[in-house]
Design a protein around this motif. Structure first.
Motif, PDB file in Angstrom:
ATOM      1  N   PRO A 197      19.742  70.427  26.970  1.00 28.53           N
ATOM      2  CA  PRO A 197      19.468  69.590  25.816  1.00 28.53           C
ATOM      3  C   PRO A 197      18.302  70.835  24.850  1.00 28.53           C
ATOM      4  CG  PRO A 197      18.787  68.330  27.241  1.00 28.53           C
ATOM      5  CD  PRO A 197      19.864  69.115  27.691  1.00 28.53           C
ATOM      6  N   SER A 198      18.685  70.879  23.462  1.00 26.68           N
ATOM      7  CA  SER A 198      17.811  71.458  23.038  1.00 26.68           C
ATOM      8  C   SER A 198      17.195  70.352  21.596  1.00 26.68           C
ATOM      9  CB  SER A 198      18.241  72.863  22.026  1.00 26.68           C
ATOM     10  OG  SER A 198      19.246  72.132  21.605  1.00 26.68           O
ATOM     11  N   PRO A 199      15.419  70.707  20.834  1.00 24.30           N
ATOM     12  CA  PRO A 199      15.536  69.848  20.263  1.00 24.30           C
ATOM     13  C   PRO A 199      15.602  69.845  18.995  1.00 24.30           C
ATOM     14  CG  PRO A 199      13.201  71.197  20.892  1.00 24.30           C
ATOM     15  CD  PRO A 199      14.452  71.468  22.300  1.00 24.30           C
ATOM     16  N   ALA A 210      24.603  64.195  33.562  1.00 25.21           N
ATOM     17  CA  ALA A 210      23.717  65.061  33.674  1.00 25.21           C
ATOM     18  C   ALA A 210      23.579  66.798  33.030  1.00 25.21           C
ATOM     19  CB  ALA A 210      23.554  65.060  35.248  1.00 25.21           C
ATOM     20  N   SER A 211      24.809  67.008  32.914  1.00 23.22           N
ATOM     21  CA  SER A 211      25.110  67.743  31.744  1.00 23.22           C
ATOM     22  C   SER A 211      25.419  67.773  30.466  1.00 23.22           C
ATOM     23  CB  SER A 211      26.303  68.693  32.554  1.00 23.22           C
ATOM     24  OG  SER A 211      26.562  69.278  31.466  1.00 23.22           O
ATOM     25  N   ARG A 253      28.022  66.080  43.416  1.00 31.21           N
ATOM     26  CA  ARG A 253      26.460  66.155  44.690  1.00 31.21           C
ATOM     27  C   ARG A 253      25.225  66.487  43.729  1.00 31.21           C
ATOM     28  NH1 ARG A 253      31.452  66.821  47.579  1.00 31.21           N
ATOM     29  NH2 ARG A 253      30.843  68.754  47.830  1.00 31.21           N
ATOM     30  N   ARG A 254      25.927  67.976  43.463  1.00 30.93           N
ATOM     31  CA  ARG A 254      24.382  68.316  42.935  1.00 30.93           C
ATOM     32  C   ARG A 254      23.855  67.680  41.860  1.00 30.93           C
ATOM     33  NH1 ARG A 254      26.971  72.782  43.105  1.00 30.93           N
ATOM     34  NH2 ARG A 254      25.356  73.465  45.325  1.00 30.93           N
ATOM     35  N   ASP A 255      24.229  67.228  40.823  1.00 27.26           N
ATOM     36  CA  ASP A 255      24.190  66.560  40.092  1.00 27.26           C
ATOM     37  C   ASP A 255      23.070  65.056  40.004  1.00 27.26           C
ATOM     38  OD1 ASP A 255      24.391  68.737  37.892  1.00 27.26           O
ATOM     39  OD2 ASP A 255      25.652  68.310  37.199  1.00 27.26           O
ATOM     40  N   LYS A 295      16.135  66.345  33.720  1.00 25.91           N
ATOM     41  CA  LYS A 295      16.261  66.768  35.418  1.00 25.91           C
ATOM     42  C   LYS A 295      15.835  68.109  36.206  1.00 25.91           C
ATOM     43  CE  LYS A 295      20.082  65.508  32.442  1.00 25.91           C
ATOM     44  NZ  LYS A 295      19.793  65.317  30.961  1.00 25.91           N
ATOM     45  N   ARG A 296      15.572  67.859  38.013  1.00 17.99           N
ATOM     46  CA  ARG A 296      14.918  68.585  38.562  1.00 17.99           C
ATOM     47  C   ARG A 296      15.801  69.125  38.500  1.00 17.99           C
ATOM     48  NH1 ARG A 296      15.768  64.133  41.594  1.00 17.99           N
ATOM     49  NH2 ARG A 296      13.782  62.801  42.133  1.00 17.99           N
ATOM     50  N   ALA A 297      15.115  70.957  38.651  1.00 20.38           N
ATOM     51  CA  ALA A 297      15.943  71.954  38.567  1.00 20.38           C
ATOM     52  C   ALA A 297      17.407  72.055  39.601  1.00 20.38           C
ATOM     53  CB  ALA A 297      15.197  73.169  38.995  1.00 20.38           C
ATOM     54  N   GLY A 298      18.234  72.715  39.451  1.00 20.20           N
ATOM     55  CA  GLY A 298      19.498  72.675  40.355  1.00 20.20           C
ATOM     56  C   GLY A 298      19.115  73.593  41.526  1.00 20.20           C
TER      57      GLY A 298
END
Length: 653
Positions: free
Chosen positions: A16-18, A157-158, A79-81, A456-459
């Motif tokens: 997301p962007s502001p 998450a996306s 699972r990753r997200d 979110k944490r870095a993937g």
């Protein structure tokens, strides 16, 4: 050592962007299937009459858990997200506190001790709850909602998935409103639009919240261009949002729900005002949205879909008096057990316990308190209510903080808070959030938007497997428990018998007992006696359970136990209308065997029902069903006495 994922490691995720940003990438097919599947499952519950029946509510709780398990087992990106999500620990702790508060009434430990009704079962370990079966079924539904919320968080998450899922939700609500409209004007042709939710007020809450979310979709689309120019060009996305909003507004007005219309007006107005303040450089877009909303409402009114609401506003005083009696009676009940209440799902039982002759005309067939907060206080007490609204409040506070920013994700956040406002305001006079399917939609939406606004944490290519395994195992466990609970219910409906399972609910036990009474034999009655013991140890405040116990004792010629059980039935539910016919016939068929106290209780309910003005015909028909000569003569003489004392015209001819 973990490394950053390559482009092919997982479906790309748009951040997301502001402000205005490049067009986000479209979700991959597997992502769209997963999100669409969850939304479809939630709306199947809505179509299935809101999953309001006990078996369907339990079934869908298991399906929500199974959906989460399938999502995590079948999709690597899920699972990753899941491992990238933040805030899960505090949300998990708050939910654990809620479950502890909800399950605590299964124990006798409270400032007031176990409920006095457990004294009817000598030697039994009492509890604060008066219906353990209903409490456990409601706890299962909460676990299913938690699974659906977590699945929503994975989807959200996306940003691309979140946007796609929210648009899909809006379109689904719009299609459901269209279905309800067509059903209303072609099939039902009733005064108020109900759709499949059994209550027009519940439908109004769903349509109102959907209208607020649709406004956010329109706002985000208008933000991408110069608002009026976009409308002049007939932009398909903008036209779709406006069309859905028009359908929802029309369906809302056709429900005739005064509280729903007012709550939606407040929620929509709050969103438009908040949008104008938050998007200071986009005030014009907010004004355009407000104008479109006003045109939609006025158009719906001039198209006569608002006539139902207008007419019902003229009945406010009458309905207010009725609901005022409900609130007053159940407020007194809450004050008698303020800390932990009577257990989730206990409202119908409590309602029958507290009915008096004065409140019988209002309370005889009430399904809910018509006040979300009062019902939670009565069922879960101050502790459980604080835990529930603590969790909900924390999530809404997170969204409100995100709504102070700019951008499309912030707009969705603002809309979700304002849609929640629709639920909370209408909850003052109705019970939409008591409908399991509507609660499921709310949980899914909250999960998606909370995840979209959270950091979110870095993937990473190599992600920790422990959280994934824990979530998957928990979802599988909930699904298995739901299967074990639903199987006896389904077997009973199909003619089978799984009542011996420890997971059989009180409703299943009651069904098997009544089957044994319909075709009595010695072995069957002995088995039914054991089932009756189990049922009473689940819900000793059930007048129907004690009446079944009396019938079993009568079938086995145990007159003393029969009379005592009949008295207990009257003690816990003295004026339960749904038991009137069966209990009166049973009492008069055993008039010479029951105690004087049981006779007086039978006559007291007879007088109360006579005073409701049904006329004498139903009572004469009732007397003709009695096979015992003494009992039939006694009821006939009682009817003559009532005719002299309380002459009533036959208003039901």
């Amino acid at each position: 050592m973990p490394t950053e994922p390559s482009a092919s490691a997982s479906p790309p995720t748009a951040r997301p962007s502001p402000g205005r940003s490049a067009k986000p990438q479209k979700p991959h097919l597997s992502e769209r299937i997963a999100a669409g599947g969850l939304i479809s499952l939630a709306f199947v519950a809505v179509v299935a009459f809101g999953a309001s029946e006990v078996m369907s509510a339990s079934l869908f709780a298991g399906l929500y858990a199974a959906a989460l398990a399938v999502l995590l087992l079948g999709c690597d990106w899920a699972r990753r997200d899941l491992t990238r999500l933040t805030g899960l620990k505090i949300q998990g702790v708050l939910f654990a506190v809620l479950m502890a508060a909800v399950l605590w009434p299964l124990t006798p430990w409270s400032p007031d001790g176990a409920h006095p009704v457990w004294a009817y079962l000598p030697g039994a370990v009492g509890s604060v709850a008066i219906d353990r079966s209903a409490l456990l079924l409601n706890a299962l539904q909460l676990l299913g909602l938690a699974c659906l919320f977590l699945a929503g968080r994975v989807i959200g998450a996306s940003e691309a998935r979140a946007r796609w899922a929210l648009w899909a939700l809006i379109i689904a609500v719009g299609l459901y409103a269209m279905f309800g409209f067509v059903d209303h004007v072609t099939t039902r042709r009733g005064q108020r639009l109900v759709a499949t939710l059994l209550s027009p007020n519940s439908a109004a809450t769903l349509f109102g919240a959907g209208l607020v979310m649709t406004a956010a979709a329109a706002a985000n689309r208008l933000r991408q261009s110069r608002g009026l120019r976009l409308l002049r060009r007939g932009d398909p996305t903008a036209m779709l949002a406006i069309g859905v909003a028009a359908m929802l507004a029309t369906a809302l007005l056709l429900t005739g729900s005064r509280g729903g219309v007012l709550a939606t007006g407040i929620g929509l107005g709050a969103f438009l005002l908040w949008e104008a303040v938050a998007q200071r450089h986009r005030l014009r877009a907010a004004l355009i949205l407000g104008g479109v909303a006003l045109i939609l409402v006025l158009g719906a009114i001039f198209l006569r879909s608002g006539e139902v609401v207008t007419e019902r506003f003229g009945q406010v005083d009458q309905d207010f008096n009725g609901r005022g009696q409900i609130f007053a009676a159940h407020w007194i009940a809450f004050k008698a057990a303020p800390w932990f209440g009577y257990g989730l799902g206990s409202f119908p039982t409590v309602d029958q316990v507290i009915i008096t002759v004065e409140t019988l005309p209002v309370l005889f067939n009430v399904r809910a308190a018509h006040n979300l907060y009062l019902q939670w206080l009565e069922e879960a007490g101050v502790v459980g209510t604080a835990a529930m609204f603590g969790l909900t409040g924390w999530l809404l506070a997170l969204l409100a903080r995100a709504g102070l920013k700019t951008g499309s994700v912030a707009a969705w956040s603002r809309a979700t808070v304002c849609a929640a406002l629709v639920f909370l305001i209408h909850g003052l006079t109705d019970f939409a959030l008591q409908a399991p399917a509507i609660t499921a939609l709310a949980a899914l939406t909250l999960g998606i938007v909370v995840s979209a606004v959270s950091e979110k944490r870095a993937g990473r290519r190599a992600y920790p497997v422990a959280p994934v395994r824990a979530a998957t195992a928990s979802a599988v466990a909930v699904a298995i428990v739901a299967l074990l609970v639903v199987a006896p219910m389904l077997a009973a409906r199909l003619g089978g018998d799984l009542s011996s399972w420890p997971t059989a609910s009180a409703e299943v036990l009651a069904f098997r007992i009544e089957r044994a009474l319909a075709r009595p034999d010695a072995a069957g009655l002995v088995r039914a006696q054991r089932l009756s013991d189990r049922e009473l140890h689940m819900r000793p405040a059930s007048g129907a359970a004690w009446l079944r116990r009396a019938a079993l004792a009568a079938a086995q010629n145990r007159d003393g136990e029969m009379g005592a059980a009949l008295e207990r039935s009257f003690d816990v539910a003295p004026l339960q209308t749904s038991l009137f016919r069966g209990r009166t016939i049973f009492a008069y068929n055993h008039w010479t065997q029951i105690s004087q106290a049981a006779r007086e209780q039978t006559i007291a309910q007879l007088r109360a029902e006579w005073a409701r003005g049904w006329g004498e015909r139903p009572f004469i028909a009732l007397a003709n069903e009695i096979t015992d000569e003494t009992g039939r003569t006694g009821l006939a003489l009682q009817i003559v006495s009532l005719r002299i004392e309380q002459p009533k015209p036959d208003t039901r001819r």
